[in-house]
Design a protein around this motif. Structure first.
Motif, mmCIF file in Angstrom:
data_model
loop_
_atom_site.group_PDB
_atom_site.id
_atom_site.type_symbol
_atom_site.label_atom_id
_atom_site.label_comp_id
_atom_site.label_asym_id
_atom_site.label_seq_id
_atom_site.Cartn_x
_atom_site.Cartn_y
_atom_site.Cartn_z
ATOM 1 N N LEU B 208 -1.064 15.315 -1.886
ATOM 2 C CA LEU B 208 0.210 16.038 -2.034
ATOM 3 C C LEU B 208 0.062 17.515 -1.669
ATOM 4 O O LEU B 208 1.009 18.149 -1.206
ATOM 5 C CB LEU B 208 0.752 15.888 -3.458
ATOM 6 C CG LEU B 208 1.111 14.454 -3.872
ATOM 7 C CD1 LEU B 208 1.569 14.427 -5.334
ATOM 8 C CD2 LEU B 208 2.196 13.866 -2.972
ATOM 9 N N LEU B 209 -1.153 18.079 -1.877
ATOM 10 C CA LEU B 209 -1.372 19.488 -1.516
ATOM 11 C C LEU B 209 -1.248 19.675 -0.002
ATOM 12 O O LEU B 209 -0.843 20.746 0.470
ATOM 13 C CB LEU B 209 -2.744 19.967 -1.995
ATOM 14 C CG LEU B 209 -3.046 19.830 -3.495
ATOM 15 C CD1 LEU B 209 -4.403 20.448 -3.816
ATOM 16 C CD2 LEU B 209 -1.952 20.472 -4.352
ATOM 17 N N LEU B 210 -1.619 18.655 0.751
ATOM 18 C CA LEU B 210 -1.434 18.678 2.201
ATOM 19 C C LEU B 210 0.015 18.378 2.577
ATOM 20 O O LEU B 210 0.599 19.023 3.458
ATOM 21 C CB LEU B 210 -2.361 17.637 2.850
ATOM 22 C CG LEU B 210 -2.171 17.349 4.343
ATOM 23 C CD1 LEU B 210 -2.494 18.577 5.185
ATOM 24 C CD2 LEU B 210 -3.032 16.162 4.771
ATOM 25 N N ALA B 240 1.186 11.394 -10.446
ATOM 26 C CA ALA B 240 0.354 10.731 -9.433
ATOM 27 C C ALA B 240 1.282 9.867 -8.588
ATOM 28 O O ALA B 240 2.051 9.052 -9.125
ATOM 29 C CB ALA B 240 -0.715 9.880 -10.103
ATOM 30 N N PRO B 241 1.264 10.019 -7.265
ATOM 31 C CA PRO B 241 2.196 9.250 -6.430
ATOM 32 C C PRO B 241 1.809 7.777 -6.359
ATOM 33 O O PRO B 241 0.629 7.429 -6.339
ATOM 34 C CB PRO B 241 2.062 9.917 -5.056
ATOM 35 C CG PRO B 241 0.690 10.534 -5.054
ATOM 36 C CD PRO B 241 0.417 10.935 -6.483
ATOM 37 N N ALA B 242 2.821 6.922 -6.287
ATOM 38 C CA ALA B 242 2.599 5.490 -6.077
ATOM 39 C C ALA B 242 2.189 5.257 -4.616
ATOM 40 O O ALA B 242 2.463 6.077 -3.751
ATOM 41 C CB ALA B 242 3.886 4.724 -6.392
ATOM 42 N N PRO B 243 1.527 4.128 -4.330
ATOM 43 C CA PRO B 243 1.190 3.815 -2.941
ATOM 44 C C PRO B 243 2.443 3.707 -2.073
ATOM 45 O O PRO B 243 3.533 3.430 -2.577
ATOM 46 C CB PRO B 243 0.494 2.444 -3.042
ATOM 47 C CG PRO B 243 0.015 2.350 -4.446
ATOM 48 C CD PRO B 243 1.023 3.102 -5.274
ATOM 49 N N ALA B 264 9.392 22.811 -0.684
ATOM 50 C CA ALA B 264 9.154 21.414 -0.322
ATOM 51 C C ALA B 264 9.272 20.547 -1.561
ATOM 52 O O ALA B 264 8.884 20.958 -2.660
ATOM 53 C CB ALA B 264 7.778 21.234 0.311
ATOM 54 N N GLU B 265 9.844 19.384 -1.362
ATOM 55 C CA GLU B 265 9.855 18.341 -2.394
ATOM 56 C C GLU B 265 9.209 17.101 -1.805
ATOM 57 O O GLU B 265 9.445 16.774 -0.641
ATOM 58 C CB GLU B 265 11.283 17.970 -2.799
ATOM 59 C CG GLU B 265 12.037 19.064 -3.509
ATOM 60 C CD GLU B 265 13.453 18.641 -3.863
ATOM 61 O OE1 GLU B 265 14.147 19.463 -4.472
ATOM 62 O OE2 GLU B 265 13.865 17.506 -3.512
ATOM 63 N N VAL B 266 8.412 16.422 -2.615
ATOM 64 C CA VAL B 266 7.798 15.169 -2.178
ATOM 65 C C VAL B 266 8.159 14.091 -3.186
ATOM 66 O O VAL B 266 7.939 14.258 -4.397
ATOM 67 C CB VAL B 266 6.260 15.289 -2.079
ATOM 68 C CG1 VAL B 266 5.675 13.997 -1.512
ATOM 69 C CG2 VAL B 266 5.851 16.487 -1.236
ATOM 70 N N TRP B 267 8.721 13.008 -2.683
ATOM 71 C CA TRP B 267 9.146 11.868 -3.500
ATOM 72 C C TRP B 267 8.290 10.671 -3.132
ATOM 73 O O TRP B 267 8.040 10.437 -1.958
ATOM 74 C CB TRP B 267 10.619 11.551 -3.212
ATOM 75 C CG TRP B 267 11.538 12.698 -3.486
ATOM 76 C CD1 TRP B 267 11.698 13.822 -2.733
ATOM 77 C CD2 TRP B 267 12.422 12.852 -4.609
ATOM 78 N NE1 TRP B 267 12.627 14.660 -3.306
ATOM 79 C CE2 TRP B 267 13.087 14.092 -4.459
ATOM 80 C CE3 TRP B 267 12.722 12.050 -5.711
ATOM 81 C CZ2 TRP B 267 14.029 14.548 -5.384
ATOM 82 C CZ3 TRP B 267 13.660 12.504 -6.624
ATOM 83 C CH2 TRP B 267 14.300 13.732 -6.461
ATOM 84 N N LEU B 273 10.043 12.227 -8.104
ATOM 85 C CA LEU B 273 9.738 13.544 -7.530
ATOM 86 C C LEU B 273 8.328 13.918 -7.983
ATOM 87 O O LEU B 273 8.118 14.342 -9.117
ATOM 88 C CB LEU B 273 10.776 14.568 -7.996
ATOM 89 C CG LEU B 273 10.612 16.014 -7.530
ATOM 90 C CD1 LEU B 273 10.416 16.129 -6.026
ATOM 91 C CD2 LEU B 273 11.814 16.846 -7.975
ATOM 92 N N VAL B 274 7.349 13.764 -7.096
ATOM 93 C CA VAL B 274 5.942 13.899 -7.486
ATOM 94 C C VAL B 274 5.364 15.275 -7.197
ATOM 95 O O VAL B 274 4.330 15.640 -7.763
ATOM 96 C CB VAL B 274 5.065 12.804 -6.826
ATOM 97 C CG1 VAL B 274 5.394 11.440 -7.430
ATOM 98 C CG2 VAL B 274 5.234 12.787 -5.308
#
Lengths: 286, 286
Positions: B208-210, B240-243, B264-267, B273-274
């Motif tokens: 996620l940092l990338l 922790a993101p799911a696969p 930035a948002e990462v889902w 929302l991870v």
């Protein structure tokens, strides 16, 4: 400026370089900036920001304004003596970067051992020299005029007793965000209002470091009371604010896993978005 | 894991503790993570995050996951050897905090003098132990399915040549954000799409940092080309993101004074929302 001179904020963030160690600045955290039993996190960032300003003003570039500051909160700061240790990471050119650490003596039985309260990284510039282009698409919060907002002094005596710093602010909250005062929080996770210093001190870049952490927690608007200790707070100062009222809006969109982010925007009296911040905080225990 | 084993990302962020100095980790920055002539800032944060994970895993609490990381970018990192110096600020309890610094040897005429590329502060926890409540009000970006998005491999050969790291990503951009490919940027300042590693490596907290710094700059959608060097990047990892696929949305709302913020948002594939991040970057010169 000498301690005791100037405004409440200037006295509150006053630092003096230590004899023989010009990278360390002595400060005193006044009980009037308390929130709960600790000292407000935004005020701590302003104290550290003032020490960095003093240090960087004397280096090439004379970068006197914080552009970005990230504070990591390690333990609760208490009223009393404190020191800010600074370390230059890069100086000169258009921006300089530095690290700072706010420490306090240990408890009565352990005065020798310093306790680190906040550690921070920062990049400074001279805001007056930045390009003048503005293409902001963000929209300022739509607030009733200050005289039709609710002075924080009228919110709750219990609340004020817990938050001494509010007496130093003239904070007028949007009634639309104050349903929690009447047992009807909106659930939106928003708090907004007008802010200026009660003693009339005009805003500058250092005041913005306080302004982003001075409103009641957004969790009140979710119906959750209790404090929300800050783990991390990053502030971007995007322009020197004009004199007059500031508009401040705090919001959260991701309350989960016992944590929440709290975003703040600060708009100046000319309608410019002068600061943006985000913090990660611990959710209140229900 | 040993270098050469595992996925491209695991090889890219591999660190090994230095003999006799267990607070320093050696790394190698591969040219395949370049963007322009420097190494991608998100990858650098993942390398530092991996070193901090190694250091904190052995301390009380075994806090192996970044919860918040703030990187300050001091100079451009080049492909080649690097080291991450770590310093514990607080450990034990439910979270630990630490500082990290990514350094590289000086130029050919000055190999003795280390250059500091990125300095960072971070707070770690064990994401698996956080409370399970989720009351997120943010809404995931509405994207066409991956097969109807535009693979970054099909965008522009010139662009790909400048951004080697994109070959390691399977990045499918929302066509609504790609007007710039046809000379018609939307002006909204938004880029969004689906992201996974090209070699199938599943997401975790370090990926996620990338992910928060891997999309084309939002300034392309404003019709401004050229790179946007990061001054500061703070990432909050919220779960922790799911696969599976990640959905990523980048946006800017305050392009002014030669600077812009990029949120930035990462889902993840379950709709959680991870990660949330914000960076302050230098605007491209027109």
């Amino acid at each position: 400026m000498t301690p005791g001179a100037g405004s409440e904020l200037d006295r509150g963030i006053f630092v003096s370089p230590r004899d023989g160690d010009p990278s360390t600045y002595d400060a005193h955290l006044d009980a009037g900036w308390r929130i709960g039993s600790g000292v407000n996190g935004g005020l701590l960032l302003a104290v550290m920001g003032n020490a960095l300003r003093a240090r960087l003003a004397s280096l090439p570039g004379a970068h006197v304004d914080p552009v970005t500051v990230s504070g990591y909160y390690l333990s609760a700061a208490r009223p009393g003596p404190a020191a800010v240790r600074t370390r230059i990471l890069r100086s000169g050119g258009s921006m300089s970067s530095a690290a700072a650490s706010l420490v306090q003596p240990g408890g009565p039985d352990d005065v020798e051992n310093e306790r680190e309260r906040v550690t921070a990284l920062a990049t400074y510039a001279d805001l007056a020299t930045l390009p003048v282009d503005v293409r902001t698409t963000a929209v300022a919060p739509d607030l009733p005029p200050p005289e039709r907002c609710v002075s924080v002094a009228d919110t709750s005596p219990d609340f004020l007793q817990e938050a001494a710093l509010l007496e130093r602010l003239d904070l007028r909250l949007d009634p639309a965000c104050l349903g929690w005062m009447h047992g009807r929080p909106s659930g939106r996770g928003v708090v907004s209002g007008w802010l200026r210093m009660a003693d009339g001190r005009e805003p500058d870049a250092l005041l913005l470091l306080l302004a982003v952490d001075a409103l009641p927690p957004v969790t009140f608007d979710l119906g959750l009371f209790g404090w929300t200790p800050t783990l991390e707070l990053t502030v971007h100062v995007r322009a020197a604010p004009a004199p007059g009222w500031l508009r401040v809006r705090h919001a959260t969109r991701n309350f989960a896993g016992g944590l929440l982010e709290e975003d703040a925007e600060v708009w100046d009296s000319t309608g410019r978005l002068v600061a943006q911040s985000r913090q990660l905080a611990l959710a209140p225990r229900e």
